[in-house]
Design a protein around this motif. Structure first.
Motif, PDB file in Angstrom:
ATOM      1  N   THR A   1       0.809  -1.218   0.000  1.00 12.80           N
ATOM      2  CA  THR A   1       0.000   0.000   0.000  1.00 12.80           C
ATOM      3  C   THR A   1       0.840   1.265   0.000  1.00 12.80           C
ATOM      4  OG1 THR A   1      -1.781  -1.139   1.154  1.00 12.80           O
ATOM      5  CG2 THR A   1      -1.808   1.260   1.233  1.00 12.80           C
ATOM      6  N   THR A   2       1.847   1.336   0.851  1.00 12.08           N
ATOM      7  CA  THR A   2       2.652   2.554   0.928  1.00 12.08           C
ATOM      8  C   THR A   2       3.901   2.492   0.053  1.00 12.08           C
ATOM      9  OG1 THR A   2       3.761   1.715   2.917  1.00 12.08           O
ATOM     10  CG2 THR A   2       1.857   3.128   3.256  1.00 12.08           C
ATOM     11  N   ASP A   3       4.203   1.332  -0.514  1.00 14.07           N
ATOM     12  CA  ASP A   3       5.393   1.208  -1.345  1.00 14.07           C
ATOM     13  C   ASP A   3       5.262   2.043  -2.611  1.00 14.07           C
ATOM     14  OD1 ASP A   3       7.989  -0.205  -1.679  1.00 14.07           O
ATOM     15  OD2 ASP A   3       7.040  -0.935  -3.515  1.00 14.07           O
ATOM     16  N   ARG A   4       6.354   2.682  -2.983  1.00 16.39           N
ATOM     17  CA  ARG A   4       6.409   3.474  -4.218  1.00 16.39           C
ATOM     18  C   ARG A   4       7.145   2.699  -5.303  1.00 16.39           C
ATOM     19  NH1 ARG A   4       5.698   9.098  -3.470  1.00 16.39           N
ATOM     20  NH2 ARG A   4       5.428   9.714  -1.280  1.00 16.39           N
ATOM     21  N   LEU A   5       6.725   2.863  -6.528  1.00 19.00           N
ATOM     22  CA  LEU A   5       7.451   2.303  -7.656  1.00 19.00           C
ATOM     23  C   LEU A   5       8.491   3.308  -8.138  1.00 19.00           C
ATOM     24  CD1 LEU A   5       4.648   0.620  -9.814  1.00 19.00           C
ATOM     25  CD2 LEU A   5       6.319  -0.494  -8.320  1.00 19.00           C
ATOM     26  N   ASN A   6       9.563   2.778  -8.656  1.00 20.73           N
ATOM     27  CA  ASN A   6      10.627   3.615  -9.195  1.00 20.73           C
ATOM     28  C   ASN A   6      10.119   4.345 -10.444  1.00 20.73           C
ATOM     29  OD1 ASN A   6      12.960   4.590 -10.489  1.00 20.73           O
ATOM     30  ND2 ASN A   6      14.209   2.967  -9.598  1.00 20.73           N
ATOM     31  N   ALA A   7      10.133   5.666 -10.395  1.00 25.39           N
ATOM     32  CA  ALA A   7       9.629   6.449 -11.528  1.00 25.39           C
ATOM     33  C   ALA A   7      10.488   6.252 -12.771  1.00 25.39           C
ATOM     34  CB  ALA A   7       9.579   7.933 -11.150  1.00 25.39           C
ATOM     35  N   GLY A   8      11.683   5.716 -12.588  1.00 22.94           N
ATOM     36  CA  GLY A   8      12.557   5.467 -13.722  1.00 22.94           C
ATOM     37  C   GLY A   8      12.309   4.137 -14.405  1.00 22.94           C
ATOM     38  N   PHE A   9      11.400   3.328 -13.849  1.00 22.20           N
ATOM     39  CA  PHE A   9      11.083   2.054 -14.481  1.00 22.20           C
ATOM     40  C   PHE A   9      10.508   2.271 -15.880  1.00 22.20           C
ATOM     41  CE2 PHE A   9      10.280  -0.487 -10.310  1.00 22.20           C
ATOM     42  CZ  PHE A   9      11.623  -0.812 -10.253  1.00 22.20           C
ATOM     43  N   ASP A  10      10.816   1.345 -16.770  1.00 16.54           N
ATOM     44  CA  ASP A  10      10.233   1.403 -18.100  1.00 16.54           C
ATOM     45  C   ASP A  10       8.747   1.029 -18.026  1.00 16.54           C
ATOM     46  OD1 ASP A  10       9.993  -1.717 -19.010  1.00 16.54           O
ATOM     47  OD2 ASP A  10      11.730  -1.387 -17.726  1.00 16.54           O
ATOM     48  N   GLU A  11       8.032   1.337 -19.060  1.00 18.09           N
ATOM     49  CA  GLU A  11       6.584   1.130 -19.079  1.00 18.09           C
ATOM     50  C   GLU A  11       6.207  -0.328 -18.841  1.00 18.09           C
ATOM     51  OE1 GLU A  11       2.803   1.799 -22.163  1.00 18.09           O
ATOM     52  OE2 GLU A  11       4.788   2.608 -22.631  1.00 18.09           O
ATOM     53  N   GLU A  12       6.977  -1.246 -19.404  1.00 15.16           N
ATOM     54  CA  GLU A  12       6.668  -2.669 -19.260  1.00 15.16           C
ATOM     55  C   GLU A  12       6.810  -3.122 -17.809  1.00 15.16           C
ATOM     56  OE1 GLU A  12       5.557  -6.337 -21.287  1.00 15.16           O
ATOM     57  OE2 GLU A  12       5.462  -4.203 -21.740  1.00 15.16           O
ATOM     58  N   THR A  13       7.826  -2.632 -17.117  1.00 15.82           N
ATOM     59  CA  THR A  13       8.029  -2.989 -15.712  1.00 15.82           C
ATOM     60  C   THR A  13       6.874  -2.486 -14.849  1.00 15.82           C
ATOM     61  OG1 THR A  13      10.444  -3.065 -15.888  1.00 15.82           O
ATOM     62  CG2 THR A  13       9.524  -2.615 -13.710  1.00 15.82           C
ATOM     63  N   ILE A  14       6.444  -1.251 -15.095  1.00  7.78           N
ATOM     64  CA  ILE A  14       5.303  -0.703 -14.361  1.00  7.78           C
ATOM     65  C   ILE A  14       4.077  -1.593 -14.552  1.00  7.78           C
ATOM     66  CG2 ILE A  14       3.693   1.222 -14.210  1.00  7.78           C
ATOM     67  CD1 ILE A  14       6.315   2.000 -13.062  1.00  7.78           C
ATOM     68  N   LYS A  15       3.868  -2.054 -15.776  1.00 11.26           N
ATOM     69  CA  LYS A  15       2.722  -2.916 -16.061  1.00 11.26           C
ATOM     70  C   LYS A  15       2.810  -4.229 -15.298  1.00 11.26           C
ATOM     71  CE  LYS A  15       1.689  -1.214 -20.741  1.00 11.26           C
ATOM     72  NZ  LYS A  15       1.669  -1.576 -22.191  1.00 11.26           N
ATOM     73  N   HIS A  16       4.021  -4.788 -15.196  1.00 12.81           N
ATOM     74  CA  HIS A  16       4.197  -6.045 -14.468  1.00 12.81           C
ATOM     75  C   HIS A  16       3.811  -5.879 -12.996  1.00 12.81           C
ATOM     76  CE1 HIS A  16       5.829  -9.238 -16.997  1.00 12.81           C
ATOM     77  NE2 HIS A  16       6.501  -8.313 -17.678  1.00 12.81           N
ATOM     78  N   TYR A  17       4.269  -4.807 -12.379  1.00 13.28           N
ATOM     79  CA  TYR A  17       3.935  -4.573 -10.977  1.00 13.28           C
ATOM     80  C   TYR A  17       2.433  -4.386 -10.789  1.00 13.28           C
ATOM     81  CZ  TYR A  17       8.658  -4.266  -9.078  1.00 13.28           C
ATOM     82  OH  TYR A  17       9.926  -4.571  -8.641  1.00 13.28           O
ATOM     83  N   GLN A  18       1.846  -3.582 -11.625  1.00 13.39           N
ATOM     84  CA  GLN A  18       0.409  -3.327 -11.501  1.00 13.39           C
ATOM     85  C   GLN A  18      -0.401  -4.597 -11.745  1.00 13.39           C
ATOM     86  OE1 GLN A  18       0.085  -0.125 -14.359  1.00 13.39           O
ATOM     87  NE2 GLN A  18       0.407   1.463 -12.810  1.00 13.39           N
ATOM     88  N   PHE A  19       0.038  -5.390 -12.704  1.00 13.16           N
ATOM     89  CA  PHE A  19      -0.654  -6.633 -13.029  1.00 13.16           C
ATOM     90  C   PHE A  19      -0.628  -7.601 -11.851  1.00 13.16           C
ATOM     91  CE2 PHE A  19      -0.763 -10.954 -14.761  1.00 13.16           C
ATOM     92  CZ  PHE A  19      -1.844 -10.896 -15.625  1.00 13.16           C
ATOM     93  N   ASN A  20       0.515  -7.728 -11.190  1.00 10.87           N
ATOM     94  CA  ASN A  20       0.674  -8.719 -10.138  1.00 10.87           C
ATOM     95  C   ASN A  20       0.251  -8.230  -8.754  1.00 10.87           C
ATOM     96  OD1 ASN A  20       1.825 -11.091 -11.545  1.00 10.87           O
ATOM     97  ND2 ASN A  20       3.399  -9.627 -12.119  1.00 10.87           N
TER      98      ASN A  20
END
Length: 529
Positions: free
Chosen positions: A430-449
């Motif tokens: 809930t409070t964890d932040r994603l690295n804003a430097g991640f590529d679009e595909e990596t962001i999708k993987h995190y959101q998907f899982n």
């Protein structure tokens, strides 16, 4: 490791299950009503004890916390700020003890067995979580969470608690930010582009790239894996199991990350490589041997302790990594050592609904040892870390110095003096932040899982193995495997002779463990019918 990440086991008392926020399809939506909000106990962040007529400030307490890895350069600065924030509420000071990943299993076991005074300690099923619980070293957290852990509950989904049980009790706070740990190959993007290769989409293309590195870069080792400590899942050949789907291999609940005992697909059976070698797994062993003898895998893979520093040096073409995406700290350090160098994330984990089987267990935990004299305050601290501003401090450092916040759920790292490591002590979805430097595909993987509905639940979800009946066999088998497993899956030694030695010394103990594990699984599945 870092998932190490990739991350297990903690459940919340059944009395709280109904009020936990986050249903199966909203695994990262637990900010609403949590068990704490429905509890009649005092708020977990309460700074004092009240007798109804007056309030007494809590006495100061120093918590000794055992952490994995290396101490960040700015750790003292972060501790000082945390202690300042806690002074007027939970009144805690922090004594952080860091243990290298390669020594983690042995040193933490000695600490616990000797009764050394420790208040919080990192542990994991891939380390020795079940064994330490069976030995009686950890305090159940059910009552402590009810009284002092409402915020810690609210930031974790119901699945994280329901699926992460040990012998029916909560023995550690689960650390994780998704329901499926990421697995990635970190590839030198600058070298790939230098050779005119397209973005890597398959394992064969990854190996073709590695041969290009060998042909053209005399000072760069093409491939890097792990060869020490509990990182058996990050040996080159074994790492491939996380991206295989036909069949899908899943590590058993008895032997950490070892593939010797394993589950296949979702049939509830325990398979044993000593009984019958899986052709696919053996092909990974043979492939690793060829890569090693061809000079692609780092020649000193079994001796390397600090893998990150090797990656940072710029002398590696590709390395295994237990997360999705590229850590900012690695790219920043790499660019300093090799101007123009850049890492990119390559993963073959599918992003298809239902493709990945999971038991929703996490890989990392914070446990409270029985010997702790400060159990209540330790839980108050874990609860304090779940509050957004405090999580940001411990996870990312000082804002403006170590990181820049990007909205509510992303960040940019500044410098390398405080690298991202919430997975070691405070991680939650809930409070964890994603690295804003991640590529679009990596962001999708995190959101998907983060969405449990995208995953196929294992029929063993909620199962907890009790190793007590085979503790001796597990200890003996682990000692045997430590001699052979990484050298086998990293390709360092001859596969046939190494496997023969491992089988000769370990098969009898592995069989006893398998039989006991299957017995407990059968009982668990029978109860579900």
């Amino acid at each position: 490791m870092k998932t190490r990440k990739s991350l297990t086991a903690l459940m919340i008392a059944s009395a709280f299950a109904a009020t936990l926020a986050g249903c199966s399809s909203k695994s990262n939506d637990s900010n609403g009503e949590g068990a704490g909000s429905a509890s009649s106990t005092a708020p977990a962040s309460s700074s004092a004890v009240s007798d109804g007529s007056k309030t007494t400030k809590l006495d100061p307490v120093t918590l000794k916390i055992v952490m994995p890895g290396d101490r960040p350069a700015d750790m003292d600065v972060i501790i000082k700020e945390a202690e300042k924030r806690m002074a007027d509420n939970i009144n805690v000071k922090l004594d952080l003890v860091f243990v290298p990943w390669s020594d983690l299993a042995q040193k933490t076991q000695v600490m616990l067995a000797s009764g050394e005074n420790v208040d919080l300690i990192f542990d994991a099923p891939w380390l020795h979580m079940e064994q330490m619980i069976s030995a009686g070293y950890y305090e159940p957290m059910d009552d402590l969470l009810q009284q002092y852990g409402q915020d810690a509950i609210k930031v974790r989904s119901q699945q994280m608690f329901d699926a992460n049980k040990f012998q029916g009790k909560i023995y550690g706070l689960p650390l994780g930010n998704t329901h499926l740990a990421g697995r990635t190959y970190l590839v030198r993007k600058d070298l790939r582009e230098k050779y005119g290769l397209q973005p890597i989409k398959t394992y064969d293309e990854l190996i073709q790239y590695a041969y290009k590195v060998k042909e053209n870069e005399k000072d760069v080792i093409p491939l890097l894996a792990y060869g020490q400590g509990a990182s058996t899942d990050q040996a080159w050949g074994a790492f491939r199991s996380f991206m295989e789907y036909d069949p899908q291999f899943i590590k058993s609940d008895a032997l950490g990350q070892s593939l010797v005992l394993y589950y296949k697909n979702n049939d509830g059976k325990v398979y044993n490589l000593f009984d019958e070698m899986e052709p696919t797994i053996w092909s990974w062993v043979q492939d690793a041997r060829k890569l090693y003898t061809d000079g692609l895998i780092h020649p000193d893979v079994l001796a390397l302790k600090d893998i990150d520093s090797v990656i940072n040096s710029g002398k590696v073409g590709a390395a295994v990594y237990n997360e999705f995406g590229v850590p900012s700290s690695l790219n920043t350090a790499l660019a300093k050592n090799v101007p123009g160098a850049e890492l990119e994330a390559v993963t073959f984990v599918k992003m298809e609904k239902g493709a990945n089987i999971t038991n929703f267990k996490q890989a990392n935990f914070q446990a409270i040892p029985k010997v702790s004299k400060n159990k209540e305050r330790a839980m108050m601290f874990l609860n304090w870390t779940a509050q957004k501003e405090n999580y940001d401090l411990l996870a990312y450092g000082i804002e403006g110095k170590n990181y820049e916040a990007v909205g509510d759920d992303q960040y940019k790292q500044i410098g390398t003096h405080y690298s991202y490591f919430p997975y070691a002590w405070v991680w939650n979805p809930t409070t964890d932040r994603l690295n804003a430097g991640f590529d679009e595909e990596t962001i999708k993987h995190y959101q998907f899982n983060k969405d449990a509905a995208n995953l196929t639940p294992s029929i063993l979800t909620g199962f907890s193995f009790d190793p007590t009946p085979v503790m001796n066999e597990i200890s003996l088998y682990n000692a045997t495997e430590a001699k052979y497993y990484n050298s086998l899956f990293d390709g360092v030694t001859d596969p046939d002779s190494t496997w023969a030695s491992l089988k000769k010394e370990g098969a009898a103990n592995a069989k006893k463990i398998q039989v006991e594990l299957q017995k407990q699984i059968d009982a668990f599945l029978a109860q579900k019918k």
